[in-house]
Design a protein around this motif. Structure first.
Motif, PDB file in Angstrom:
ATOM      1  N   ALA A  75       0.827  -1.204   0.000  1.00 37.89           N
ATOM      2  CA  ALA A  75       0.000   0.000   0.000  1.00 37.89           C
ATOM      3  C   ALA A  75       0.865   1.260   0.000  1.00 37.89           C
ATOM      4  O   ALA A  75       0.567   2.230  -0.708  1.00 37.89           O
ATOM      5  N   LEU A  76       1.937   1.235   0.768  1.00 43.46           N
ATOM      6  CA  LEU A  76       2.811   2.401   0.820  1.00 43.46           C
ATOM      7  C   LEU A  76       3.451   2.663  -0.540  1.00 43.46           C
ATOM      8  O   LEU A  76       3.640   3.824  -0.939  1.00 43.46           O
ATOM      9  N   ALA A  77       3.737   1.598  -1.277  1.00 44.55           N
ATOM     10  CA  ALA A  77       4.321   1.757  -2.605  1.00 44.55           C
ATOM     11  C   ALA A  77       3.342   2.415  -3.575  1.00 44.55           C
ATOM     12  O   ALA A  77       3.761   3.040  -4.556  1.00 44.55           O
ATOM     13  N   GLU A  78       2.021   2.296  -3.292  1.00 46.00           N
ATOM     14  CA  GLU A  78       0.998   2.897  -4.143  1.00 46.00           C
ATOM     15  C   GLU A  78       0.574   4.286  -3.672  1.00 46.00           C
ATOM     16  O   GLU A  78      -0.083   5.017  -4.419  1.00 46.00           O
ATOM     17  N   LEU A  79       0.930   4.650  -2.449  1.00 45.86           N
ATOM     18  CA  LEU A  79       0.363   5.854  -1.848  1.00 45.86           C
ATOM     19  C   LEU A  79       0.732   7.124  -2.604  1.00 45.86           C
ATOM     20  O   LEU A  79      -0.134   7.973  -2.858  1.00 45.86           O
ATOM     21  N   ASP A  80       1.973   7.290  -2.959  1.00 51.55           N
ATOM     22  CA  ASP A  80       2.379   8.514  -3.652  1.00 51.55           C
ATOM     23  C   ASP A  80       1.683   8.631  -5.009  1.00 51.55           C
ATOM     24  O   ASP A  80       1.274   9.726  -5.414  1.00 51.55           O
ATOM     25  N   ARG A  81       1.559   7.522  -5.718  1.00 52.10           N
ATOM     26  CA  ARG A  81       0.848   7.542  -6.998  1.00 52.10           C
ATOM     27  C   ARG A  81      -0.607   7.933  -6.798  1.00 52.10           C
ATOM     28  O   ARG A  81      -1.187   8.695  -7.589  1.00 52.10           O
ATOM     29  N   ALA A  82      -1.222   7.415  -5.710  1.00 54.14           N
ATOM     30  CA  ALA A  82      -2.616   7.748  -5.432  1.00 54.14           C
ATOM     31  C   ALA A  82      -2.775   9.241  -5.155  1.00 54.14           C
ATOM     32  O   ALA A  82      -3.724   9.874  -5.639  1.00 54.14           O
ATOM     33  N   ILE A  83      -1.858   9.807  -4.399  1.00 57.45           N
ATOM     34  CA  ILE A  83      -1.935  11.232  -4.068  1.00 57.45           C
ATOM     35  C   ILE A  83      -1.844  12.083  -5.320  1.00 57.45           C
ATOM     36  O   ILE A  83      -2.573  13.082  -5.487  1.00 57.45           O
ATOM     37  N   LYS A  84      -0.973  11.690  -6.235  1.00 54.92           N
ATOM     38  CA  LYS A  84      -0.691  12.519  -7.413  1.00 54.92           C
ATOM     39  C   LYS A  84      -1.646  12.294  -8.578  1.00 54.92           C
ATOM     40  O   LYS A  84      -1.654  13.076  -9.532  1.00 54.92           O
ATOM     41  N   THR A  85      -2.451  11.243  -8.522  1.00 54.91           N
ATOM     42  CA  THR A  85      -3.318  10.902  -9.647  1.00 54.91           C
ATOM     43  C   THR A  85      -4.686  11.559  -9.498  1.00 54.91           C
ATOM     44  O   THR A  85      -5.445  11.217  -8.594  1.00 54.91           O
ATOM     45  N   PRO A  86      -5.025  12.510 -10.393  1.00 49.59           N
ATOM     46  CA  PRO A  86      -6.356  13.132 -10.317  1.00 49.59           C
ATOM     47  C   PRO A  86      -7.459  12.095 -10.513  1.00 49.59           C
ATOM     48  O   PRO A  86      -7.327  11.164 -11.316  1.00 49.59           O
ATOM     49  N   GLY A  87      -8.528  12.252  -9.769  1.00 50.14           N
ATOM     50  CA  GLY A  87      -9.661  11.351  -9.902  1.00 50.14           C
ATOM     51  C   GLY A  87      -9.525  10.037  -9.162  1.00 50.14           C
ATOM     52  O   GLY A  87     -10.453   9.227  -9.157  1.00 50.14           O
ATOM     53  N   TRP A  88      -8.368   9.820  -8.531  1.00 48.78           N
ATOM     54  CA  TRP A  88      -8.177   8.580  -7.760  1.00 48.78           C
ATOM     55  C   TRP A  88      -9.095   8.606  -6.540  1.00 48.78           C
ATOM     56  O   TRP A  88      -9.027   9.522  -5.717  1.00 48.78           O
ATOM     57  N   ASP A  89      -9.953   7.608  -6.422  1.00 50.14           N
ATOM     58  CA  ASP A  89     -10.901   7.564  -5.302  1.00 50.14           C
ATOM     59  C   ASP A  89     -11.197   6.119  -4.973  1.00 50.14           C
ATOM     60  O   ASP A  89     -11.405   5.301  -5.876  1.00 50.14           O
ATOM     61  N   ALA A  90     -11.203   5.784  -3.683  1.00 50.86           N
ATOM     62  CA  ALA A  90     -11.421   4.400  -3.240  1.00 50.86           C
ATOM     63  C   ALA A  90     -12.828   4.153  -2.735  1.00 50.86           C
ATOM     64  O   ALA A  90     -13.109   3.071  -2.217  1.00 50.86           O
ATOM     65  N   LEU A  91     -13.724   5.130  -2.885  1.00 53.09           N
ATOM     66  CA  LEU A  91     -15.119   4.909  -2.524  1.00 53.09           C
ATOM     67  C   LEU A  91     -15.883   4.415  -3.741  1.00 53.09           C
ATOM     68  O   LEU A  91     -15.669   4.892  -4.865  1.00 53.09           O
ATOM     69  N   VAL A  92     -16.801   3.469  -3.522  1.00 53.79           N
ATOM     70  CA  VAL A  92     -17.646   3.028  -4.635  1.00 53.79           C
ATOM     71  C   VAL A  92     -18.571   4.186  -5.005  1.00 53.79           C
ATOM     72  O   VAL A  92     -18.889   5.045  -4.168  1.00 53.79           O
ATOM     73  N   PRO A  93     -19.010   4.255  -6.261  1.00 55.14           N
ATOM     74  CA  PRO A  93     -19.823   5.399  -6.703  1.00 55.14           C
ATOM     75  C   PRO A  93     -21.061   5.661  -5.852  1.00 55.14           C
ATOM     76  O   PRO A  93     -21.432   6.824  -5.623  1.00 55.14           O
TER      77      PRO A  93
END
Length: 303
Positions: A75-93
């Motif tokens: 998860a930590l390896a993905e965290l920076d990418r998640a922060i920088k990626t517009p539209g990244w969201d982990a909630l279902v619609p």
């Protein structure tokens, strides 16, 4: 030639003696009946408990330590990418009631068996031949002794250093908030505000709560934050399960399989979870023997 008379008499005596039968042996005394075997004492210690292996695995297996640490490192390896990626969201619609763009980042975590390890409480139940109940559970929580799940503190601290707020969405009762936050802080989790704990009973205006499901509380976090990731030991920690049976559980996660290992992360927990009552139609009122038989019936046996 004739034999002497004395020799003839001796021969007759010996012949008669040889013809006599031996006297019958005296009957032996009747044997006494064998004593009945002594009753076997019951083995000392508690009765067998189906949860023994599961709890022992969590507490002693290096594999458990490795798996949990592996989840948080990934998860930590993905965290920076998640922060920088517009539209990244982990909630279902269905739980995203407003646009996420421009909101501060957050991570949602379950507490029990996700960031805090309650295996000592489970071990007590095994030792005492007991089952979960609210009284003993409340007592354990108030002891504030749960240790962190491997890797969880390191991830939480790294997230906080990046400006990410961690929300603890838990089915611990709201009245356990103070003890829970104290335990989390003791374990090393960065907690700035008690508002980061959303326990069972937390009311979300405009959202209808479904039992102990967490959908409304996830939606509440999403109103003010962009949720980058979710962590839990059960499917219901990420998405609402409409029907808690084997088919319903698969249906709930099927649209989001690609999110696992990227936005959603699952921790191993063999000791309890909604997977168990799914095997006996959630009928906790059934006798224990009946519930156990239904779990046995759900197994796939080698032919």
């Amino acid at each position: 030639m004739s034999l002497p008379r004395t020799l003839v008499l001796s021969t007759l005596v010996l012949a008669l003696a040889a013809c006599q039968t031996a006297p019958a042996p005296r009957p032996a005394a009747e044997a006494a009946p064998a004593p009945a075997p002594a009753p076997v004492a019951a083995p000392a210690g508690p009765a067998a408990n189906d949860n023994l292996n599961a709890v022992a695995w969590v507490q002693t297996a290096e594999e458990y330590q490795l798996l949990s640490g592996q989840v948080y490192r990934a998860a930590l390896a993905e965290l920076d990418r998640a922060i920088k990626t517009p539209g990244w969201d982990a909630l279902v619609p269905s739980e995203r009631a407003n646009p996420a763009d421009g909101l501060p980042p957050a991570v949602i975590v379950d507490i029990d068996e996700t960031v805090l390890d309650n295996s000592p409480y489970q071990a007590r139940l095994v030792r005492d031949g007991a089952s979960y109940n609210e009284v003993t559970w409340d007592g354990w929580v108030r002891e504030e002794k749960a240790l962190p799940v491997p890797g969880a503190v390191e991830f939480a601290q790294a997230a906080a250093a990046r400006g990410v707020t961690m929300f603890y969405v838990s089915n611990r009762a709201a009245h356990l908030e103070e003890a829970t936050l104290a335990n989390l802080r003791k374990a090393g989790f960065p907690i700035e505000s008690k508002e980061q704990f959303l326990g069972l009973g937390f009311f979300v205006e405009g959202c209808e709560q479904q039992g102990s499901e967490k959908g409304c509380r996830r939606q509440f976090v999403g109103r003010t934050h962009r949720v980058l990731m979710q962590f839990g030991d059960q499917i219901g920690d990420m998405v609402t399960i409409e029907a808690n049976n084997p088919a319903g559980r698969k249906d709930a996660l099927r649209p989001y399989l690609a999110w696992f290992g990227e936005r959603w992360f699952v921790l191993p927990n063999p000791t309890y979870g909604s997977w168990e009552p799914a095997l006996f139609n959630n009928a906790w009122e059934l006798p224990e023997a009946k519930r156990r038989q239904m779990k046995l019936d759900a197994l796939q046996y080698a032919e």
